[in-house]
Write a protein that holds these residues in place. Structure first.
Motif, PDB file in Angstrom:
ATOM      1  N   ARG A 279      38.676  50.189  38.600  1.00 16.55           N
ATOM      2  CA  ARG A 279      39.772  49.251  38.354  1.00 16.55           C
ATOM      3  C   ARG A 279      39.247  47.818  38.231  1.00 16.55           C
ATOM      4  N   MET A 280      38.252  47.458  39.062  1.00 17.62           N
ATOM      5  CA  MET A 280      37.669  46.129  38.962  1.00 17.62           C
ATOM      6  C   MET A 280      36.968  45.950  37.618  1.00 17.62           C
ATOM      7  N   LEU A 281      36.285  46.978  37.164  1.00 14.72           N
ATOM      8  CA  LEU A 281      35.572  46.925  35.887  1.00 14.72           C
ATOM      9  C   LEU A 281      36.549  46.717  34.733  1.00 14.72           C
ATOM     10  N   ASP A 286      39.164  43.097  30.771  1.00 12.93           N
ATOM     11  CA  ASP A 286      40.409  42.492  30.284  1.00 12.93           C
ATOM     12  C   ASP A 286      40.326  40.967  30.298  1.00 12.93           C
ATOM     13  N   VAL A 287      39.773  40.411  31.393  1.00 12.08           N
ATOM     14  CA  VAL A 287      39.683  38.958  31.535  1.00 12.08           C
ATOM     15  C   VAL A 287      38.564  38.389  30.666  1.00 12.08           C
ATOM     16  N   GLY A 288      37.486  39.162  30.506  1.00  8.53           N
ATOM     17  CA  GLY A 288      36.366  38.710  29.709  1.00  8.53           C
ATOM     18  C   GLY A 288      35.232  38.115  30.504  1.00  8.53           C
ATOM     19  N   SER A 289      35.397  38.026  31.825  1.00  9.11           N
ATOM     20  CA  SER A 289      34.357  37.463  32.682  1.00  9.11           C
ATOM     21  C   SER A 289      34.540  38.000  34.096  1.00  9.11           C
ATOM     22  N   ALA A 338      29.884  44.520  31.464  1.00 10.40           N
ATOM     23  CA  ALA A 338      30.776  44.050  32.527  1.00 10.40           C
ATOM     24  C   ALA A 338      30.174  44.333  33.901  1.00 10.40           C
ATOM     25  N   ALA A 339      29.544  45.487  34.050  1.00 13.64           N
ATOM     26  CA  ALA A 339      28.914  45.827  35.336  1.00 13.64           C
ATOM     27  C   ALA A 339      27.771  44.864  35.644  1.00 13.64           C
ATOM     28  N   ARG A 340      26.956  44.535  34.630  1.00 16.99           N
ATOM     29  CA  ARG A 340      25.863  43.588  34.846  1.00 16.99           C
ATOM     30  C   ARG A 340      26.403  42.200  35.199  1.00 16.99           C
ATOM     31  N   ASP A 341      27.521  41.838  34.600  1.00 16.47           N
ATOM     32  CA  ASP A 341      28.160  40.551  34.900  1.00 16.47           C
ATOM     33  C   ASP A 341      28.625  40.518  36.352  1.00 16.47           C
ATOM     34  N   ALA A 361      31.772  54.155  37.721  1.00  8.98           N
ATOM     35  CA  ALA A 361      32.865  53.408  37.103  1.00  8.98           C
ATOM     36  C   ALA A 361      32.575  53.147  35.624  1.00  8.98           C
ATOM     37  N   VAL A 362      31.320  52.845  35.297  1.00  5.11           N
ATOM     38  CA  VAL A 362      30.955  52.647  33.877  1.00  5.11           C
ATOM     39  C   VAL A 362      31.172  53.944  33.106  1.00  5.11           C
ATOM     40  N   LEU A 363      30.769  55.059  33.698  1.00  6.95           N
ATOM     41  CA  LEU A 363      30.963  56.360  33.048  1.00  6.95           C
ATOM     42  C   LEU A 363      32.440  56.649  32.816  1.00  6.95           C
TER      43      LEU A 363
END
Length: 424
Positions: A279-281, A286-289, A338-341, A361-363
């Protein structure tokens, strides 16, 4: 005593199976389980069908067993359980001494499970369940409310499968292994399919995919899921695994032991952590950051899901392996970024590395799965590890997983409590 039998205290004194079992406080079949696990050595009696055991070796094992269960309250010592299943060391972990990442990368989930259970590799092995077991599990799962979570579905399916198995109380190694090979595919088959062309045969990862995603599986995606199952099969004495060993110590059958593990798995700090990371991912995408999302999490006093692991000072090796595979899948690119961010943004606040929940979560986010999918993957995968630990515990002294309570309440005797007045 016959002349050729050494007396008590003799350095070469041998014990019969019955004598060894009495000294250890276990059943005779458990003595042979100790032998198969390398904890005891045996010698065939000349011209006979029985076995004998070195008295000093048996006495040493009995002393070790006694020490395990004699911890005093308030001593501060952590519970320690001997196991031959998983070893974690220096940001790596091993299944029966074999590097777990290499094993899961090269072999299917079913093959990894067999290695964990038996110490033997069975190339091409698949698990199938009898129709009676699957139908019993499906009927009860279909009767649950629509909003029921995956762990509840799996727990109910395990209970139904147990009720359909009249031999569930047989705790011999062969019987428990037979249960495991039936229970795992039953749990998967009981879940509602997402694809109209779902499969109930073939590799377990393919059958599970059809319950997690409404998109057909690409070969690379299926390989990531299969590898994830193999990587998650066990992780030493996690909370759910300890619950399984407690149940097995009380000689609960394998279905009940797995149910105990599923009950603990549902906590947000264990199996459900991947859903929080999912959900965080999605929010970061969605937010872009990641910055505003991480800021809000910290402002609310919440820990950042998918980061850090108490057993790994560096990066979780399971996450590292899955990220490497996900980099080969173009559709996973945005979720990976997004995960790396998230990792980079959080590093300004605390030096935390990605754990397997963020990789899951990425999967799940990149393959059109729901946020609860990682919980399902975790539960199905870990069932094999729970069976391995239950098998070990069945070979130990019954009820040894019984710590003593350290009472800190009011000093007895206290007077009987006064009843509360009835409401007017």
């Amino acid at each position: 005593m016959r002349d050729h039998e050494p007396g008590p205290g003799h350095p070469e004194r041998r014990l019969s199976t019955k004598e060894a079992a009495e000294l250890l406080g276990v059943k005779p079949e458990t003595v042979y389980a100790y032998v198969s696990r390398g904890q005891l050595s045996s010698r065939r009696t000349p011209g006979g069908r029985g076995s004998t055991f070195d008295a000093k070796e048996v006495e040493a094992l009995a002393r070790r067993n006694k020490r395990e269960s004699s911890g005093s309250p308030g001593s501060g010592a952590e519970l320690s359980v001997r196991t031959r299943v998983t070893f974690i060391d220096q940001d790596r972990y091993y299944f029966r001494g074999v590097d777990a990442v290499e094993l899961a990368s090269r072999h299917s989930y079913e093959e990894v499970a067999e290695w964990l259970w038996t110490g033997r590799l069975r190339p091409g092995v698949t698990f199938t369940a009898p129709e009676a077991s699957v139908e019993a599990a499906r009927r009860v799962v279909e009767a649950l409310p629509e909003h029921t979570g995956p762990t509840d579905r799996l727990r109910v399916a395990a209970v139904a499968a147990a009720a359909a198995d009249p031999l569930r109380f047989d705790l011999s190694e062969d019987a428990v292994l037979g249960t495991a090979r039936i229970l795992i595919p039953t749990l998967v088959a009981a879940l509602p399919p997402k694809l109209p062309t779902h499969r109930d045969e073939g590799p377990l990862a393919l059958r599970l995919w059809c319950r997690l995603s409404g998109r057909p599986a690409e070969k690379a995606q299926l390989h990531v899921l299969d590898t994830a199952l193999g990587l998650l099969v066990d992780h030493d004495l996690a909370a759910s695994t300890l619950a399984v060993r407690v149940a097995a110590s009380a000689r609960a059958h394998a279905y009940a032991a797995v149910s105990a593990g599923l009950g603990v798995l549902e906590g947000p700090l264990h199996g459900a952590a991947g859903g929080l990371a999912h959900r965080m991912l999605l929010e970061v995408l969605d937010v872009g950051s990641a910055a505003p999302v991480i800021a809000e999490e910290l402002r609310a006093g919440r820990r950042i899901p998918g980061l850090g692991h108490r057993l790994y000072p560096g990066e979780d090796p399971r996450a590292r392996a899955l990220f490497a595979l996900l980099e080969e899948i173009p559709a996973a690119g945005p979720a990976l970024a997004a995960a790396r961010d998230i990792v980079a943004t959080t590093a300004r606040h605390a030096p935390l590395h990605a754990n397997v929940d963020l990789a899951l979560a990425v999967l799940t986010a990149s393959c059109g799965m729901e946020s609860s999918a990682s919980e399902t993957i975790f539960a199905v995968a870990r069932t094999a590890g729970w069976i391995a630990h239950a098998l070990e515990e069945y070979g130990e002294r019954p009820l040894r997983m019984r710590p003593s309570g350290h009472y800190v309440g009011p000093k007895p005797p206290q007077s009987l409590p006064q009843p509360l007045p009835l409401p007017e």
